[in-house]
Design a protein around this motif. Structure first.
Motif, PDB file in Angstrom:
ATOM      1  N   VAL A 141      42.417 -27.137  16.805  1.00 37.59           N
ATOM      2  CA  VAL A 141      41.142 -26.458  16.576  1.00 37.59           C
ATOM      3  C   VAL A 141      40.729 -26.515  15.120  1.00 37.59           C
ATOM      4  CG1 VAL A 141      39.936 -24.272  16.832  1.00 37.59           C
ATOM      5  CG2 VAL A 141      41.567 -24.976  18.544  1.00 37.59           C
ATOM      6  N   ASP A 142      41.696 -26.482  14.225  1.00 37.17           N
ATOM      7  CA  ASP A 142      41.293 -26.497  12.818  1.00 37.17           C
ATOM      8  C   ASP A 142      40.678 -27.828  12.410  1.00 37.17           C
ATOM      9  OD1 ASP A 142      44.111 -27.788  11.291  1.00 37.17           O
ATOM     10  OD2 ASP A 142      44.119 -27.106  13.369  1.00 37.17           O
ATOM     11  N   GLU A 143      40.805 -28.837  13.251  1.00 36.09           N
ATOM     12  CA  GLU A 143      40.227 -30.133  12.898  1.00 36.09           C
ATOM     13  C   GLU A 143      38.813 -30.313  13.415  1.00 36.09           C
ATOM     14  OE1 GLU A 143      42.871 -32.793  14.726  1.00 36.09           O
ATOM     15  OE2 GLU A 143      44.506 -32.434  13.317  1.00 36.09           O
ATOM     16  N   ILE A 144      38.389 -29.470  14.325  1.00 32.05           N
ATOM     17  CA  ILE A 144      37.096 -29.709  14.956  1.00 32.05           C
ATOM     18  C   ILE A 144      36.077 -28.651  14.550  1.00 32.05           C
ATOM     19  CG2 ILE A 144      38.028 -30.936  16.939  1.00 32.05           C
ATOM     20  CD1 ILE A 144      37.715 -28.302  18.493  1.00 32.05           C
ATOM     21  N   VAL A 145      36.275 -28.097  13.379  1.00 33.83           N
ATOM     22  CA  VAL A 145      35.372 -27.025  12.949  1.00 33.83           C
ATOM     23  C   VAL A 145      34.065 -27.635  12.453  1.00 33.83           C
ATOM     24  CG1 VAL A 145      35.066 -25.136  11.344  1.00 33.83           C
ATOM     25  CG2 VAL A 145      37.303 -25.560  12.337  1.00 33.83           C
ATOM     26  N   LEU A 146      32.970 -27.264  13.117  1.00 30.20           N
ATOM     27  CA  LEU A 146      31.634 -27.675  12.673  1.00 30.20           C
ATOM     28  C   LEU A 146      30.785 -26.410  12.640  1.00 30.20           C
ATOM     29  CD1 LEU A 146      30.722 -30.953  14.567  1.00 30.20           C
ATOM     30  CD2 LEU A 146      30.939 -30.623  12.124  1.00 30.20           C
ATOM     31  N   PRO A 147      30.541 -25.920  11.466  1.00 28.11           N
ATOM     32  CA  PRO A 147      29.887 -24.608  11.405  1.00 28.11           C
ATOM     33  C   PRO A 147      28.449 -24.655  11.894  1.00 28.11           C
ATOM     34  CG  PRO A 147      30.900 -25.196   9.304  1.00 28.11           C
ATOM     35  CD  PRO A 147      30.868 -26.430  10.141  1.00 28.11           C
ATOM     36  N   ASP A 148      27.965 -23.509  12.233  1.00 28.27           N
ATOM     37  CA  ASP A 148      26.558 -23.371  12.585  1.00 28.27           C
ATOM     38  C   ASP A 148      25.717 -23.483  11.333  1.00 28.27           C
ATOM     39  OD1 ASP A 148      27.280 -20.857  15.083  1.00 28.27           O
ATOM     40  OD2 ASP A 148      27.010 -23.034  15.270  1.00 28.27           O
ATOM     41  N   PRO A 149      24.425 -23.713  11.519  1.00 26.31           N
ATOM     42  CA  PRO A 149      23.581 -23.818  10.325  1.00 26.31           C
ATOM     43  C   PRO A 149      23.350 -22.445   9.692  1.00 26.31           C
ATOM     44  CG  PRO A 149      22.283 -24.117  12.303  1.00 26.31           C
ATOM     45  CD  PRO A 149      23.708 -24.082  12.734  1.00 26.31           C
ATOM     46  N   PRO A 150      23.074 -22.477   8.419  1.00 28.94           N
ATOM     47  CA  PRO A 150      22.761 -21.210   7.726  1.00 28.94           C
ATOM     48  C   PRO A 150      21.456 -20.619   8.243  1.00 28.94           C
ATOM     49  CG  PRO A 150      23.153 -22.993   6.158  1.00 28.94           C
ATOM     50  CD  PRO A 150      23.072 -23.610   7.503  1.00 28.94           C
ATOM     51  N   VAL A 151      21.289 -19.364   7.997  1.00 27.91           N
ATOM     52  CA  VAL A 151      20.105 -18.673   8.493  1.00 27.91           C
ATOM     53  C   VAL A 151      19.413 -17.954   7.337  1.00 27.91           C
ATOM     54  CG1 VAL A 151      20.988 -18.354  10.819  1.00 27.91           C
ATOM     55  CG2 VAL A 151      21.496 -16.664   9.072  1.00 27.91           C
ATOM     56  N   ASN A 152      18.241 -17.490   7.652  1.00 30.93           N
ATOM     57  CA  ASN A 152      17.471 -16.679   6.698  1.00 30.93           C
ATOM     58  C   ASN A 152      17.205 -17.393   5.390  1.00 30.93           C
ATOM     59  OD1 ASN A 152      17.611 -14.706   8.633  1.00 30.93           O
ATOM     60  ND2 ASN A 152      19.232 -13.564   7.619  1.00 30.93           N
ATOM     61  N   LEU A 153      16.616 -18.527   5.537  1.00 28.42           N
ATOM     62  CA  LEU A 153      16.256 -19.247   4.309  1.00 28.42           C
ATOM     63  C   LEU A 153      15.004 -18.633   3.714  1.00 28.42           C
ATOM     64  CD1 LEU A 153      17.947 -21.479   5.968  1.00 28.42           C
ATOM     65  CD2 LEU A 153      16.660 -23.092   4.620  1.00 28.42           C
ATOM     66  N   ASN A 154      15.035 -18.447   2.400  1.00 23.01           N
ATOM     67  CA  ASN A 154      13.796 -18.062   1.745  1.00 23.01           C
ATOM     68  C   ASN A 154      13.825 -18.527   0.302  1.00 23.01           C
ATOM     69  OD1 ASN A 154      15.592 -16.282   0.592  1.00 23.01           O
ATOM     70  ND2 ASN A 154      14.725 -14.460   1.517  1.00 23.01           N
ATOM     71  N   TRP A 155      12.672 -18.473  -0.328  1.00 17.68           N
ATOM     72  CA  TRP A 155      12.601 -18.976  -1.687  1.00 17.68           C
ATOM     73  C   TRP A 155      11.784 -18.022  -2.538  1.00 17.68           C
ATOM     74  CZ3 TRP A 155       7.974 -20.351  -4.127  1.00 17.68           C
ATOM     75  CH2 TRP A 155       6.854 -20.395  -3.286  1.00 17.68           C
ATOM     76  N   THR A 156      12.122 -18.058  -3.835  1.00 19.42           N
ATOM     77  CA  THR A 156      11.346 -17.270  -4.795  1.00 19.42           C
ATOM     78  C   THR A 156      11.029 -18.148  -5.989  1.00 19.42           C
ATOM     79  OG1 THR A 156      13.429 -16.488  -5.723  1.00 19.42           O
ATOM     80  CG2 THR A 156      12.320 -15.040  -4.166  1.00 19.42           C
ATOM     81  N   LEU A 157       9.935 -17.808  -6.638  1.00 17.71           N
ATOM     82  CA  LEU A 157       9.513 -18.601  -7.782  1.00 17.71           C
ATOM     83  C   LEU A 157      10.259 -18.128  -9.024  1.00 17.71           C
ATOM     84  CD1 LEU A 157       7.357 -20.705  -8.742  1.00 17.71           C
ATOM     85  CD2 LEU A 157       6.014 -18.742  -9.440  1.00 17.71           C
ATOM     86  N   LEU A 158      10.802 -19.028  -9.743  1.00 14.23           N
ATOM     87  CA  LEU A 158      11.478 -18.658 -10.988  1.00 14.23           C
ATOM     88  C   LEU A 158      10.501 -18.666 -12.147  1.00 14.23           C
ATOM     89  CD1 LEU A 158      14.864 -20.566 -10.749  1.00 14.23           C
ATOM     90  CD2 LEU A 158      14.482 -18.121 -10.559  1.00 14.23           C
ATOM     91  N   ASN A 159       9.896 -19.810 -12.386  1.00 16.56           N
ATOM     92  CA  ASN A 159       8.871 -19.887 -13.421  1.00 16.56           C
ATOM     93  C   ASN A 159       8.081 -21.186 -13.222  1.00 16.56           C
ATOM     94  OD1 ASN A 159      10.701 -21.836 -14.288  1.00 16.56           O
ATOM     95  ND2 ASN A 159      11.536 -20.543 -15.897  1.00 16.56           N
ATOM     96  N   THR A 160       7.007 -21.277 -13.968  1.00 17.26           N
ATOM     97  CA  THR A 160       6.207 -22.499 -13.918  1.00 17.26           C
ATOM     98  C   THR A 160       6.091 -23.058 -15.315  1.00 17.26           C
ATOM     99  OG1 THR A 160       4.168 -21.236 -14.215  1.00 17.26           O
ATOM    100  CG2 THR A 160       4.841 -21.733 -11.958  1.00 17.26           C
ATOM    101  N   SER A 161       5.702 -24.305 -15.358  1.00 16.76           N
ATOM    102  CA  SER A 161       5.518 -24.909 -16.676  1.00 16.76           C
ATOM    103  C   SER A 161       4.244 -24.399 -17.316  1.00 16.76           C
ATOM    104  CB  SER A 161       5.476 -26.432 -16.536  1.00 16.76           C
ATOM    105  OG  SER A 161       4.347 -26.805 -15.785  1.00 16.76           O
TER     106      SER A 161
END
Lengths: 635, 251
Positions: A141-161
């Motif tokens: 079993v330790d060889e067949i580990v394929l995780p699920d995709p991440p969830v709750n993606l979001n983004w925030t603005l850091l700065n602009t030029s």
């Protein structure tokens, strides 16, 4: 697909030679197979070929449960429908057990929950119906580990030029809920990919452990898509991608739709124009008539040149002419002499006592003035065989024809030059130390002086013994004088740094005399510990009542200058021939280094013929003997 | 302490960065962590580990907390696991399995007889002392077989030097890890986190010796496969143990 491949094979076979012979038979085979395939295709409506049920994959999303999936195959339609079973077995068990849960993971799947899962235990599963086993798979079993995709993606603005054209954002997400990263049971790595909305290729970031990633320098005028996938830290396979996150700057009000994009530096244009300009400049310089400018930009490459020698001669390989030029060219020779500090001259004694006042050969060589002044070079005996010194590489036949050199230059000049050079090169042994002219190189002068003196010392004991054969020597010499005094033997006197062998021809008549003289001369000092064996041998030969051999004189220098190996080969041939033609009265000389093997064009193996000397310890080659050896030899 | 942590993290980052540098295309190779970086990081980390574990009375010496020690040994075990994965891939490449790998019966490892928790729940249920004991037992069981394996693998002409150096590294790192876990255990015992009931260690020494005979029977790639599995076990157990002892630190 198969049709196409078969057609391809068919076409290929048509082109092979061998196939052409059995073309007809193969054609029939091909047609038959094609027919079969067509039939098969029509039978299996749409499916290519018969497919067996097989286990497609087994996967564990969090290393606590796992599921196996299979495909049913397509022969359900053809035969009686059978029920497929998935059987499993742990490594330490004997019986195959049936799958506990066919439902949870969907159709054609088997789900093993936590109670059925032993992580580091090897499992084997097999897909079977009542009687048949279709597929089998073993894993842990330790060889067949394929995780699920991440969830709750979001983004925030850091700065602009400053211009507002570019912006930085930060993307964060949560690990898949199934994976227990909190307790550390599983450690996940994440890979983020992003692209502009209307692009086709995704840009990837390096996999990382953190769930927060900044993205820098995104264009605010464009929209982006982001997706993330995860994998277990020490494995290589990634799980599925997450849902796509859309990034749009206009949504948060900083989108700059009307902003013009920065003009990129027109690298392409710059390069193109630069290259064109450079080409134009180069061409104009090359074509310009201004020699100075041309020289400045394209300096002339120096080609190897020998002063006074037409390079065309060298190219055409006319070495004879070249050598003749070299031999008789005054300036060239003197130049060469002076450059070569290795020159060691051992002067042979000459009968004429007047000549004792002459400058040593070395001195003459070293001083350019002296070379030019014929007076100092005193005319030796006429029977000195001077002419022989000029052109040792010229075939003997030519030489014997005339008493003078076959020089292409002025005959008078040549004669003079010949006399000069032969005196210089043929190294008449003069044991006069007093009347040395001013020399350029005093060291050499001293050295040679000492050489002379020691030689005189050397031969002092033989003075008496040599007395009696003298007359015979003389007569022989005189008889020899009439001979074309070719140099039949060449001795390797020096090897230049450039790798060329400097041969010094010997003079028979002169040698005979010189040897005689040399042996009687008592004026040698033993300053110099080294002198050529030849000198020693000369004396020995005299004592042992040998006939007058043509002696090699310690001619370190050859007026012909440096020989190339090609010239040497011709020389050797000539010498060889001349050796055969040598009068029987003369014995082969030990101190001549005859060319034994020619490993053309790289080198020669020189072998000095052994002189029957009483002392066998003597080296056959004309090397240098030390004083001790000499003392051994001399009684 | 901060320096030690930084060194440890640098090593880990180096290891993980390399490990993940490959695109997700099915490849026969497993991403190889930079062995040099790993070992350098490991050596540095562990060197500092033992240097800075000082007596409580020393001034100017900042003793490491149990959390830091755990972090280090977990990172170390992760590196061992990565190395063994890479070595296994190389061995598989050089000695391809004769029969179909999927149909191959399960390899018999010499540690198969050991009773180890084979799931997260079990690992969480058993007492901490027992979990620690299991970890130490596993490490002990692999010490000698690995050294034997090292000697044996040196005679293989066809293996690249890279594989040989990996094997040697693994052998050294396992030894270091065992020392590290022993230190952590001592610290835990001194802090009263776990009781001093690790008296079964003596018996594990004996079992380690007897087990090694079986280990010699296996083929090289099977041997490394077994070790890889056990190194994963050790890593997981350590992580679980850490989170059980200190549930607040990123657990």
């Amino acid at each position: 697909m198969h049709l196409g491949s078969l057609l391809g094979i068919f076409a290929y076979m048509n082109f092979t030679k061998e196939m052409r012979r059995v073309r007809s038979m193969d054609l029939r085979h091909l047609l038959f197979t094609l027919a079969l395939i067509c039939a098969n295709d029509s039978l299996s409506a749409g499916d290519d070929l018969l497919q067996w049920p097989q286990i497609s994959k087994c996967r564990s999303p969090e290393m606590e449960t796992f599921s196996c999936f299979w495909t049913a195959g397509n022969f359900y339609n053809l035969t009686v429908p059978r029920t497929l079973q998935l059987l499993y077995k742990k490594s330490n068990e004997e019986d195959w057990k049936e799958c506990p849960d066919y439902m949870t993971s969907g159709q054609n799947s088997c789900y093993f929950n936590a109670s059925y899962t032993s992580v580091w235990t090897p499992y084997c599963v097999q897909l079977a119906s009542k009687n048949e086993v279709y597929d089998k798979k073993c894993f842990s079993v330790d060889e067949i580990v394929l995780p699920d995709p991440p969830v709750n993606l979001n983004w925030t603005l850091l700065n602009t030029s400053q211009t507002g054209i570019h912006g930085d954002i930060q993307v964060r997400w949560d690990p898949p809920p199934t994976a227990d990263v909190r307790k550390g049971w599983i450690t996940l790595e994440y890979e983020l990919q992003y692209k502009e909305v209307n692009e086709t290729k995704w840009k990837e970031l390096k996999p990382r452990l953190s769930t927060v990633v900044p993205l820098y320098s995104l264009k605010t005028a464009r929209d982006y898509e982001i997706r993330i996938r995860s994998r277990q830290r020490t494995s290589e396979k990634f799980g599925e991608f997450s849902e796509i996150l859309y990034v749009s700057f206009s949504q948060i009000g900083i989108g700059c739709d009307h902003c013009t994009e920065e003009v990129e530096f027109p690298w392409f244009l710059v390069v193109v124009f630069g290259v064109c300009g450079l080409a134009v400049t180069v061409i104009s310089i090359m074509l310009s008539k201004q020699p100075r400018l041309k020289m400045l930009i394209f300096p002339p490459v120096p080609v190897p040149k020998i002063k006074g020698i037409d390079p065309d001669l060298l190219k055409k390989g006319k070495l004879d002419e070249v050598n003749s030029i070299l031999a008789c060219h005054d300036n060239y020779k003197t130049q060469l002499y002076i450059d070569d500090l290795w020159v060691e001259f051992i002067e042979l004694d000459i009968e004429d006592p007047d000549e004792k006042n002459r400058a040593s050969d070395t001195d003459r060589l070293l001083s350019e003035d002296h070379l030019k002044s014929h007076s100092s070079l005193g005319v030796k005996d006429d029977d000195s065989g001077r002419a022989s010194c000029c052109e040792p590489d010229i075939p003997e036949t030519d030489f014997s024809a005339s008493d003078t050199c076959d020089a292409t230059s002025d005959s008078d000049q040549f004669k003079k030059a010949a006399e000069k050079e032969e005196d210089l090169l043929c190294l008449d042994r003069q044991d006069n130390d007093e009347s040395l002219p001013s020399l350029a190189n005093t060291d050499l002068q001293r050295q040679h002086r000492s050489t002379q003196s020691e030689n005189s010392h050397l031969w002092a004991p033989f003075g008496d013994s040599v007395e009696s054969p003298r007359p015979s020597v003389h007569t022989q010499i005189s008889s020899q004088n009439s001979l074309a005094s070719t140099d039949f033997y060449a001795q390797v006197s020096d090897i230049t740094p450039a790798g060329r062998v400097v041969l010094s021809p010997g003079q028979k008549s002169k040698l005979g005399r010189a040897q005689h003289e040399g042996c009687t001369e008592p004026n040698f000092t033993m300053d110099n510990t080294y002198f050529c064996e030849a000198d020693v041998k000369k004396c020995i030969a005299v004592t042992s009542h040998e006939e007058n051999e043509p002696r090699v004189q310690e001619q370190v220098y050859n007026e012909d200058g440096y020989f190339t190996t090609e010239s040497l080969t011709t020389t050797v041939a000539n010498f060889g021939a001349s050796t055969a033609a040598a009068p029987s009265s003369e014995m082969p000389v030990a101190d001549y280094t005859s060319i034994h093997i020619i490993q053309s064009p790289q080198g020669l193996v020189l072998n000095a013929t052994a002189l029957p000397v009483p002392d066998k310890e003597f080296n056959a080659s004309c090397g240098y003997v030390s004083t001790d050896q000499l003392n051994k030899i001399m009684p | 302490m901060a320096l030690a942590r930084a060194v440890g993290r640098a090593g880990e980052r180096a290891g993980s960065g390399r490990a993940g540098a490959h695109p997700d295309i099915p490849r026969p190779d497993i991403p190889r962590p930079d062995a040099a970086a790993l070992s350098a990081g490991a050596a540095a980390a562990l060197a500092l580990l033992w240097l800075l574990v000082c007596a409580p009375g020393d001034a100017g010496c900042h003793p490491l907390t149990v959390a830091d020690l755990f972090d280090r040994v977990i990172r170390h075990s992760g590196r061992i696991h990565s190395l063994s994965t890479a070595l296994y891939a190389e061995l598989e490449k050089h000695f391809p399995p004769r029969d179909n790998e999927l149909g191959r019966p399960a390899r018999k490892c010499h540690t198969s007889g050991m009773l180890t928790p084979n799931g997260k729940e079990y690992a969480q249920k058993i007492p901490r002392e027992e979990l620690t004991h299991v970890i130490l037992k596993l490490l002990q069981a692999w010490k000698e077989p690995l050294s034997h394996f090292n000697q044996h693998i040196e005679h293989h002409q066809e293996l690249p030097d890279d594989s040989l150096s990996k094997a040697k590294q693994i052998s050294n790192m396992v030894h270091e890890l065992k020392t590290g876990v022993e230190k952590v255990t001592e610290k835990m015992q001194s802090m009263g986190i776990i009781s001093n009931s690790l008296n079964g260690m003596a018996s594990s020494e004996d079992t380690g010796l007897s087990i090694s005979n079986e280990a010699n029977m296996m083929s090289d790639s099977d041997f490394i496969h077994c070790f890889r599995r056990d190194s994963n076990k050790v890593q997981s157990y350590l992580k679980i143990l850490k989170c059980r002892i200190m549930p607040e630190n990123s657990c």
